[in-house]
Design an enzyme around this catalytic site. Structure first.
Site, PDB file in Angstrom:
ATOM      1  CD  GLU A  49      -2.874  -1.389   2.517  1.00  0.00           C
ATOM      2  OE1 GLU A  49      -3.805  -1.718   2.520  1.00  0.00           O
ATOM      3  OE2 GLU A  49      -2.125  -0.696   3.512  1.00  0.00           O
ATOM      4  CD  GLU A  88      -3.983  -6.202   2.821  1.00  0.00           C
ATOM      5  OE1 GLU A  88      -4.921  -5.098   3.587  1.00  0.00           O
ATOM      6  OE2 GLU A  88      -2.741  -5.920   2.761  1.00  0.00           O
TER       7      GLU A  88
END
Length: 440
Positions: free
Chosen positions: A179, A305
């Site tokens: 991320e 995710e």
């Protein structure tokens, strides 16, 4: 996700399992079919990936595999995940803390070996494996002022990883970053600045070029590449650039959607209820945005995710898990559940659905709904290690049954549930391991 859990008690059982010795070089344990690069598209690969599970808060834990409360990973854990119907293992890895100084940034050999060992647990189960750079926020800064230093480190780190795994086939997928974002900035999770998004594109290009340059199977390996923060926002998706327009790049996104149901516990907007027609329409719209931007235009997508925290709201979580997986799958997108090993209800970050300490599903209804929604199937009727009498529970009765087996009064031996230390035999050592499990 990137919030660590409070330290928990480490299972005494785990240390018994991890005994593999590496002999150096590439250690490919998977079948021959997994050691080649097939002439298939990334969309076909994503279809084969089906549905996945994250080994979260483990190899991505800062300081070491067990530092955030999870036990050492065992082959039996991954066996159990596969048996439930998951076809993909995402293996988040934090390399920071295991990397030497500039200019070589040499990765610690023991850490690299352990990564490969766990990956092979999944390859032995004919699963796809995703290896990434995870919590590298301390150095992977998306600013022009940091560009030269960050690119140099990305190049050195990915060169080492790619070379180690270059002989693995296309069941191994690299993910350039997790991320990447401006940590601490006000817009960290809301799209960042143009500079941040531009730098993420540049870092992705550096990583992909580095992987491809190592040759071998890496020349054609499928590679997951995230947007800024892996966010599925209009700004992050619109400014996203596929490195070299590479046909074997898969877009990597994270979608905890809707956020206040899935991942928020403490704000004034948190909710534990999901399942109305309006809820479903909103989630479908989120997937439509991803589909229209990427999938419809021939670009494969993996939701690396997703998940829901446990708010003592089983019915809503079951409905959400099944609907989420279905909506992803019908659009050709693979969803991967974020499991951080934390199963306790009513606390933050309780995304866990699998108890790795006793190899049982702590939220079996949610797991089954997720598998069902994706159209996946369980590969076998499986029982937990230690469930010697196969009643679905591991308790003192199993200890008594195992003891009777050792005494010769019971000849009904199933190694899959009785061979606690996985040495191919059932003896007093297994009884001792089971006792430790029950006491832990």
């Amino acid at each position: 996700m990137n919030k660590r859990l409070s330290r928990g008690k480490i299972s005494l059982l785990a240390s018994v399992f991890v005994t593999t010795t590496f002999m150096g070089g590439v250690n490919v344990l998977a079948s021959t079919a997994k050691t080649g690069i097939r002439d298939i598209t990334s969309q076909q690969v994503v279809k084969e990936m089906k549905v996945g599970w994250n080994l979260g808060n483990t190899m991505d834990a800062t300081g070491g595999e067990t530092n955030w409360g999870n036990p050492l990973t065992t082959h039996a854990m991954i066996d159990k995940v596969k048996a439930a119907g998951f076809n993909t293992l995402r293996l988040p890895i934090t390399w920071d803390g295991h990397i030497g100084a500039a200019p070589d940034y040499a990765i610690d050999a023991t850490w690299m070996n352990r990564v490969e060992e766990i990956a092979n647990y999944a390859f032995d189960n004919n699963m796809y494996v995703i290896i990434n750079l995870h919590h590298e926020d301390g150095w992977l800064k998306p600013y022009y002022a940091n560009e030269a230093e960050v690119k140099a480190k990305i190049t050195k780190v990915w060169t080492q990883i790619a070379n180690r795994f270059k002989d693995y086939g296309d069941y191994l997928i690299f993910e350039t970053m997790n991320e990447p974002r401006p940590v601490g900035a006000a817009d960290e999770w809301s799209g960042g600045s143009y500079e941040n998004r531009d730098m993420v594109n540049r870092y992705n290009l550096t990583a992909v070029n580095t992987i491809r340059a190592t040759g071998g199977n890496n020349a054609l390996r499928h590679i997951m590449v995230p947007t800024l923060a892996a966010a599925a926002l209009s700004t992050t998706m619109n400014d996203y650039i596929v490195p070299n327009n590479d046909s074997r790049v898969i877009v990597s996104l994270h979608m905890y959607s809707p956020y206040f149901f899935s991942a928020d516990l403490t704000s004034q907007w948190t909710t534990a209820t999901w399942g109305s027609d309006a809820d479903k329409a909103a989630l479908s719209a989120d997937f439509d945005a991803v589909y229209n931007k990427f999938v419809k235009n021939g670009r494969a997508v993996v939701i690396g995710e997703m998940g829901t925290i446990n708010k003592n709201n089983l019915d809503s979580r079951v409905k959400h898990a099944e609907y989420y997986a279905k909506e992803a799958t019908v659009r050709g997108i693979t969803p991967i559940w974020w499991d951080n090993g934390y199963c306790v209800a009513g606390k933050e970050q309780t995304f866990g659905i699998f108890n790795r300490k006793n190899l049982t599903w702590c939220c079996p209804e949610v797991m089954q709904a997720f598998i069902r929604g994706a159209g996946a199937t369980q590969t076998q009727t499986s029982y937990s290690l230690g469930d010697v009498n196969k009643d679905g529970k591991v308790n003192a009765i199993d200890y008594a049954v195992l003891k009777s087996i050792l005494l010769g009064t019971n000849t009904n031996v199933d190694l899959s549930v009785s061979d606690m230390n996985k040495d191919g035999k059932v003896n007093a050592l297994d009884l001792a391991v089971l006792k430790k499990m029950l006491l832990s």
